[in-house]
Write a protein that holds these residues in place. Structure first.
Motif, PDB file in Angstrom:
ATOM      1  N   SER A 153     -43.049   4.435  39.941  1.00  0.00           N
ATOM      2  CA  SER A 153     -42.862   3.053  40.086  1.00  0.00           C
ATOM      3  C   SER A 153     -41.755   2.350  39.636  1.00  0.00           C
ATOM      4  CB  SER A 153     -44.104   2.061  40.144  1.00  0.00           C
ATOM      5  OG  SER A 153     -44.404   2.149  38.756  1.00  0.00           O
ATOM      6  N   ILE A 154     -41.046   2.976  38.417  1.00  0.00           N
ATOM      7  CA  ILE A 154     -39.952   2.548  38.059  1.00  0.00           C
ATOM      8  C   ILE A 154     -38.706   3.507  38.010  1.00  0.00           C
ATOM      9  CG2 ILE A 154     -41.465   1.217  36.141  1.00  0.00           C
ATOM     10  CD1 ILE A 154     -40.697   3.656  34.576  1.00  0.00           C
ATOM     11  N   PRO A 155     -37.456   2.907  37.919  1.00  0.00           N
ATOM     12  CA  PRO A 155     -36.472   3.713  37.901  1.00  0.00           C
ATOM     13  C   PRO A 155     -36.453   4.737  36.956  1.00  0.00           C
ATOM     14  CG  PRO A 155     -35.917   1.391  38.119  1.00  0.00           C
ATOM     15  CD  PRO A 155     -37.269   1.698  37.688  1.00  0.00           C
ATOM     16  N   ILE A 156     -35.891   5.808  37.074  1.00  0.00           N
ATOM     17  CA  ILE A 156     -35.827   7.108  36.382  1.00  0.00           C
ATOM     18  C   ILE A 156     -34.572   7.557  35.815  1.00  0.00           C
ATOM     19  CG2 ILE A 156     -36.658   9.689  36.116  1.00  0.00           C
ATOM     20  CD1 ILE A 156     -38.990   7.757  36.420  1.00  0.00           C
ATOM     21  N   LEU A 157     -34.227   7.886  34.729  1.00  0.00           N
ATOM     22  CA  LEU A 157     -32.849   8.440  34.216  1.00  0.00           C
ATOM     23  C   LEU A 157     -33.269   9.747  33.827  1.00  0.00           C
ATOM     24  CD1 LEU A 157     -29.921   8.342  33.161  1.00  0.00           C
ATOM     25  CD2 LEU A 157     -30.895   7.193  30.934  1.00  0.00           C
ATOM     26  N   LYS A 206     -37.109   7.462  45.738  1.00  0.00           N
ATOM     27  CA  LYS A 206     -37.229   6.840  44.291  1.00  0.00           C
ATOM     28  C   LYS A 206     -35.800   6.482  43.892  1.00  0.00           C
ATOM     29  CE  LYS A 206     -41.706   6.813  44.502  1.00  0.00           C
ATOM     30  NZ  LYS A 206     -42.477   5.470  44.673  1.00  0.00           N
ATOM     31  N   SER A 207     -35.785   5.382  43.058  1.00  0.00           N
ATOM     32  CA  SER A 207     -34.835   4.847  42.355  1.00  0.00           C
ATOM     33  C   SER A 207     -34.732   5.869  41.161  1.00  0.00           C
ATOM     34  CB  SER A 207     -34.863   3.450  41.994  1.00  0.00           C
ATOM     35  OG  SER A 207     -33.783   2.907  41.076  1.00  0.00           O
ATOM     36  N   PHE A 208     -33.264   6.562  40.924  1.00  0.00           N
ATOM     37  CA  PHE A 208     -32.993   7.439  39.713  1.00  0.00           C
ATOM     38  C   PHE A 208     -31.592   7.545  39.742  1.00  0.00           C
ATOM     39  CE2 PHE A 208     -32.717  10.324  43.333  1.00  0.00           C
ATOM     40  CZ  PHE A 208     -31.915  11.224  43.049  1.00  0.00           C
ATOM     41  N   GLU A 209     -31.357   8.112  38.345  1.00  0.00           N
ATOM     42  CA  GLU A 209     -29.877   8.292  38.151  1.00  0.00           C
ATOM     43  C   GLU A 209     -30.168   9.782  37.523  1.00  0.00           C
ATOM     44  OE1 GLU A 209     -25.985   6.923  35.781  1.00  0.00           O
ATOM     45  OE2 GLU A 209     -27.705   5.719  36.035  1.00  0.00           O
ATOM     46  N   TYR A 210     -29.464  10.766  37.987  1.00  0.00           N
ATOM     47  CA  TYR A 210     -29.234  12.011  37.395  1.00  0.00           C
ATOM     48  C   TYR A 210     -27.917  12.364  36.835  1.00  0.00           C
ATOM     49  CZ  TYR A 210     -29.293  17.249  36.966  1.00  0.00           C
ATOM     50  OH  TYR A 210     -28.903  18.385  36.492  1.00  0.00           O
ATOM     51  N   ILE A 211     -27.806  12.604  35.590  1.00  0.00           N
ATOM     52  CA  ILE A 211     -26.468  12.954  34.867  1.00  0.00           C
ATOM     53  C   ILE A 211     -26.786  14.358  34.460  1.00  0.00           C
ATOM     54  CG2 ILE A 211     -25.035  12.398  32.923  1.00  0.00           C
ATOM     55  CD1 ILE A 211     -26.291   9.531  33.233  1.00  0.00           C
ATOM     56  N   GLU A 212     -25.829  15.230  34.791  1.00  0.00           N
ATOM     57  CA  GLU A 212     -25.603  16.713  34.491  1.00  0.00           C
ATOM     58  C   GLU A 212     -24.524  16.881  33.722  1.00  0.00           C
ATOM     59  OE1 GLU A 212     -25.149  20.922  36.530  1.00  0.00           O
ATOM     60  OE2 GLU A 212     -26.888  19.687  36.950  1.00  0.00           O
ATOM     61  N   GLN A 213     -24.677  17.027  32.208  1.00  0.00           N
ATOM     62  CA  GLN A 213     -23.634  17.182  31.344  1.00  0.00           C
ATOM     63  C   GLN A 213     -23.067  18.754  31.108  1.00  0.00           C
ATOM     64  OE1 GLN A 213     -25.276  15.490  27.687  1.00  0.00           O
ATOM     65  NE2 GLN A 213     -24.300  13.669  28.217  1.00  0.00           N
ATOM     66  N   PRO A 214     -21.824  18.890  31.883  1.00  0.00           N
ATOM     67  CA  PRO A 214     -21.144  19.976  31.756  1.00  0.00           C
ATOM     68  C   PRO A 214     -21.006  20.553  30.213  1.00  0.00           C
ATOM     69  CG  PRO A 214     -19.837  18.723  33.013  1.00  0.00           C
ATOM     70  CD  PRO A 214     -20.855  17.701  32.556  1.00  0.00           C
ATOM     71  N   GLY A 215     -21.348  21.674  30.098  1.00  0.00           N
ATOM     72  CA  GLY A 215     -21.568  22.226  28.556  1.00  0.00           C
ATOM     73  C   GLY A 215     -22.499  21.757  27.616  1.00  0.00           C
ATOM     74  N   GLY A 216     -23.496  20.769  28.199  1.00  0.00           N
ATOM     75  CA  GLY A 216     -24.253  20.416  27.322  1.00  0.00           C
ATOM     76  C   GLY A 216     -25.443  21.035  27.081  1.00  0.00           C
ATOM     77  N   ASP A 217     -26.065  20.938  25.750  1.00  0.00           N
ATOM     78  CA  ASP A 217     -27.117  21.684  25.307  1.00  0.00           C
ATOM     79  C   ASP A 217     -28.407  20.924  25.228  1.00  0.00           C
ATOM     80  OD1 ASP A 217     -27.029  20.278  23.284  1.00  0.00           O
ATOM     81  OD2 ASP A 217     -26.422  21.988  21.838  1.00  0.00           O
TER      82      ASP A 217
END
Length: 132
Positions: A33-37, A64-75
């Motif tokens: 019920s809340i936005p997701i990061l 649903k309200s969300f933001e997906y951030i995929e970090q290249p090279g991120g561990d």
């Protein structure tokens, strides 16, 4: 020196079957019920990035309200300084967009300042890639 292997160290807590279905957020996305990061490095060796990709797809499927951030090279641990800074910046933007802060009356009286952001009027970003 202790071997730092998260999978072996937590083997007794790894779930499957009905237990996994009952506890996995993937299977309960419709109830959010809340936005997701979601933030995930594509070189994570602890949790496969595919888990976050599937979660983002599920959140999209159930609208649903969300933001997906995929970090290249991120561990897994946001070890790179650029990735860590990008994460904190994205988190600040996300929280600023979605938290509804109630101004402290004393602060408003002393400064005349109020919270002018209107989180309800902002459109959430569905997905973006953060580069190093």
């Amino acid at each position: 020196i202790q071997d730092f292997d998260l999978v072996n160290r937590n083997r007794d807590r790894i779930q499957s079957g009905d237990e996994l279905r009952a506890n996995s957020p993937y299977h309960h996305a419709a109830a959010f019920s809340i936005p997701i990061l979601l933030v995930h490095g594509d070189r994570d060796t602890v949790v496969d990035v595919e888990h976050s990709r599937e979660m983002a797809a599920q959140l999209k499927l159930v609208d649903k309200s969300f933001e997906y951030i995929e970090q290249p090279g991120g561990d897994h641990f946001l070890s790179g300084g650029a990735q860590r800074r990008a994460f904190y910046a994205a988190m600040g933007e996300f929280l600023g967009a979605h938290l509804r802060l109630t101004p402290n009356r004393d602060v408003v009286a002393e400064t005349g300042m109020t919270n002018s952001s209107d989180a309800a009027s902002r459109t959430p970003v569905e997905s973006r890639k953060v580069v190093n």
